[in-house]
Design a protein around this motif. Structure first.
Motif, PDB file in Angstrom:
ATOM      1  N   LEU A   1       0.834  -1.208   0.000  1.00 58.60           N
ATOM      2  CA  LEU A   1       0.000   0.000   0.000  1.00 58.60           C
ATOM      3  C   LEU A   1       0.867   1.256   0.000  1.00 58.60           C
ATOM      4  N   ALA A   2       1.957   1.219   0.757  1.00 52.59           N
ATOM      5  CA  ALA A   2       2.843   2.388   0.829  1.00 52.59           C
ATOM      6  C   ALA A   2       3.523   2.663  -0.501  1.00 52.59           C
ATOM      7  N   SER A   3       3.706   1.630  -1.300  1.00 51.72           N
ATOM      8  CA  SER A   3       4.406   1.802  -2.586  1.00 51.72           C
ATOM      9  C   SER A   3       3.533   2.440  -3.658  1.00 51.72           C
ATOM     10  N   CYS A   4       2.247   2.626  -3.377  1.00 50.68           N
ATOM     11  CA  CYS A   4       1.324   3.143  -4.396  1.00 50.68           C
ATOM     12  C   CYS A   4       1.391   4.652  -4.562  1.00 50.68           C
ATOM     13  N   GLY A   5       2.128   5.348  -3.716  1.00 51.95           N
ATOM     14  CA  GLY A   5       2.237   6.793  -3.880  1.00 51.95           C
ATOM     15  C   GLY A   5       2.670   7.457  -2.598  1.00 51.95           C
ATOM     16  N   PRO A   6       2.926   8.772  -2.669  1.00 51.18           N
ATOM     17  CA  PRO A   6       3.419   9.491  -1.485  1.00 51.18           C
ATOM     18  C   PRO A   6       2.372   9.640  -0.388  1.00 51.18           C
TER      19      PRO A   6
ATOM     20  N   ALA B   1      -8.728   9.715  -6.555  1.00 50.87           N
ATOM     21  CA  ALA B   1      -7.640  10.092  -5.665  1.00 50.87           C
ATOM     22  C   ALA B   1      -7.795   9.389  -4.324  1.00 50.87           C
ATOM     23  N   GLY B   2      -6.702   8.842  -3.819  1.00 48.75           N
ATOM     24  CA  GLY B   2      -6.721   8.189  -2.524  1.00 48.75           C
ATOM     25  C   GLY B   2      -7.294   6.790  -2.524  1.00 48.75           C
ATOM     26  N   GLU B   3      -7.453   6.194  -3.714  1.00 45.71           N
ATOM     27  CA  GLU B   3      -8.016   4.850  -3.788  1.00 45.71           C
ATOM     28  C   GLU B   3      -7.116   3.966  -4.642  1.00 45.71           C
ATOM     29  N   VAL B   4      -6.933   2.730  -4.204  1.00 44.01           N
ATOM     30  CA  VAL B   4      -6.178   1.752  -4.975  1.00 44.01           C
ATOM     31  C   VAL B   4      -7.076   0.553  -5.252  1.00 44.01           C
ATOM     32  N   THR B   5      -6.702  -0.211  -6.260  1.00 47.51           N
ATOM     33  CA  THR B   5      -7.468  -1.395  -6.634  1.00 47.51           C
ATOM     34  C   THR B   5      -6.526  -2.581  -6.758  1.00 47.51           C
ATOM     35  N   VAL B   6      -7.027  -3.760  -6.452  1.00 55.39           N
ATOM     36  CA  VAL B   6      -6.213  -4.962  -6.536  1.00 55.39           C
ATOM     37  C   VAL B   6      -7.107  -6.117  -6.974  1.00 55.39           C
ATOM     38  N   ILE B   7      -6.573  -6.984  -7.830  1.00 53.45           N
ATOM     39  CA  ILE B   7      -7.317  -8.166  -8.274  1.00 53.45           C
ATOM     40  C   ILE B   7      -7.151  -9.267  -7.233  1.00 53.45           C
ATOM     41  N   CYS B   8      -8.266  -9.888  -6.884  1.00 48.40           N
ATOM     42  CA  CYS B   8      -8.280 -10.931  -5.853  1.00 48.40           C
ATOM     43  C   CYS B   8      -8.801 -12.245  -6.432  1.00 48.40           C
TER      44      CYS B   8
END
Length: 463
Positions: A16-21, A101-108
């Motif tokens: 999660l930390a790697s997705c942006g500042p 903004a402020g949202e990430v997505t991941v395939i599960c």
């Protein structure tokens, strides 16, 4: 069934930390059902880390395209109590969600024991994505890897006053609408440049390897090409692309549709896949399986084609998973009715495009736009790999042995009896897929106007 790698809480926090500042506020856990509809949840990062993904009711595994819950599914094949399952994230797919903004997505992928009338079964057995990973692993056991590239067609449409599709206008106030097919028209492309610009920017965010687009050979139809890549990543890309195309089109005031035959008097929507194989243990030797260094086709190419030919009737349940898809085949100018193969011709099911020895490949032209990319690739690679192991000769011409089913029920019957594909994809997945698709076919057939009340009501927007 292959399980995704185990993860620690530290792994998830680092991802999660790697997705942006800025730390994300939400994590979208997404997976695809048999119809490739995106299902899942949006959860808080702390819950995502604590649960190592999230939980979801198992009912979504057996839903029909209209969100029906068939009695033939719930109880015999899935728990009628809708027990929860675990959605396990594949962190290699974690990315910012385009436009959010402020949202990430991941395939599960689903996981966890589920109770059924015939005993417990792991939810992973019903995962299309896990089935493709299994087919890729079976190839790897033969010392091989695949490189694939899809060509994906779509329509840009509006609904008229009666709900029927027509060519879209670039925006609600635009005075222009395509009245006849403008094949390869750059002017028509320019009308929709804002849409494709936004779509391509979203693709860049998710790492979807789009490689250009053109106006196709039907009214309001376009084709998008993808750069080659590994099978699972390419299936992920197509699955994500279709969702993006629909969501962004809605914001622009029209529909992006992958329905296989929205207009009976126009060509249908295809999803063609180019496939090549490489040896992983070549150790400096010639790695390309389908061609000799001198440029001639290798015997392996014929064996791979022959494997697909032998199992094409059963695989058609994945290539054409709706009744509308069979209208694409029956009312077609280029959709094959036999598992034919050869050089160049667009009427072939398995085409060998003109190419150099390092790019020799097979193009599977059978799948339609509503096909699930994971399932169709798993079936294609599984059948081709069987051909490499058993070395049958490919069948030329339009022999009766190459005749394909003429309807969805015929294809489902062939799939249910196909020992190889039941092994490649897993018998539980095949049984559940057949039960869901049989129910959809029966539900559609019971309607007074199946095309209007089923195809154009549901499939037009969800294919």
């Amino acid at each position: 069934m292959l399980a995704l790698p185990a993860m620690s809480a530290e792994d998830l926090r680092a991802a999660l930390a790697s997705c942006g500042p800025v730390a994300p506020r939400w994590v979208e856990c997404a997976f695809g059902d048999f119809s490739a509809v995106a299902r899942g949840k949006r959860v808080h990062p702390a819950d995502f880390v604590g649960m190592k993904g999230c939980r979801a009711p198992s009912v979504v595994l057996g839903l029909t395209l209209t969100s029906g819950e068939p009695d033939t599914v719930f109880g015999p094949l899935l728990p009628a109590t809708y027990d929860d399952m675990h959605l396990v994230p594949d962190l290699s797919t974690l990315a910012p969600r385009p436009g959010r903004a402020g949202e990430v997505t991941v395939i599960c992928e689903p996981s966890g024991s589920l109770p059924t009338e015939h005993g417990p079964i792991d939810a992973a057995q019903f995962s299309p994505r896990a089935a493709l990973r299994r087919a890729v692993a079976q190839l790897a056991a033969q010392g091989l890897q695949a490189t694939v590239a899809p060509e994906l067609e779509l329509f840009l449409l509006e609904r008229d006053a009666t709900g029927r599709p027509q060519a879209a206008r670039p925006h609600a106030q635009a005075p222009v609408r395509e009245r006849c097919c403008d094949v390869l028209s750059l002017e028509r492309l320019s009308h929709f440049e804002p849409y494709f610009d936004e779509l391509y920017a979203a693709c860049d965010t998710l790492g979807i390897p789009v490689n250009g687009h053109a106006h196709e050979s039907a009214l309001a139809q376009y084709e998008v090409n993808f750069r080659p890549g590994p099978p699972v990543a390419q299936a992920d890309a197509v699955w994500r692309f279709k969702r993006l195309a629909r969501e962004i089109a809605a914001r622009h005031g029209f529909l992006a549709s992958f329905a296989p035959k929205p207009f009976l008097d126009e060509p249908g929507t295809g999803m063609h896949w180019h496939l090549s194989l490489q040896r992983t243990d070549a150790a400096g030797e010639w790695p390309h399986v389908f061609a000799q260094p001198s440029g001639e086709d290798s015997p392996a190419l014929g064996h791979f084609v022959a494997g697909i030919q032998r199992h094409a009737a059963a695989a058609m349940a994945f290539f054409a998973p709706s009744d509308m898809a069979w209208e694409r085949i029956a009312l077609s100018n280029a959709s094959p009715t036999h598992a034919t193969w050869g050089q160049e011709g667009r009427d072939l099911a398995l085409r060998i495009p003109a190419s150099g020895p390092t790019s020799r490949r097979v193009e599977n032209r059978l799948p339609g736009g509503d096909a699930n990319p994971y399932l169709l690739l798993a079936a294609t690679l599984g059948a081709g790999a069987w051909g490499l192991r058993t070395a049958p000769a490919p069948i030329a011409g339009r022999a009766e042995a190459l005749a394909l089913p003429r309807s969805l029920p015929e294809a489902l019957a062939a799939l249910a009896d196909d020992v190889l594909l039941r092994d490649v994809l897993g018998a539980p997945l095949v049984d559940l897929f057949c039960a869901v698709k049989h129910h959809e076919h029966a539900q559609r057939a019971a309607l007074a106007d199946p095309r209007t009340d089923w195809d154009l009501t549901h499939l037009l927007e969800l294919a």
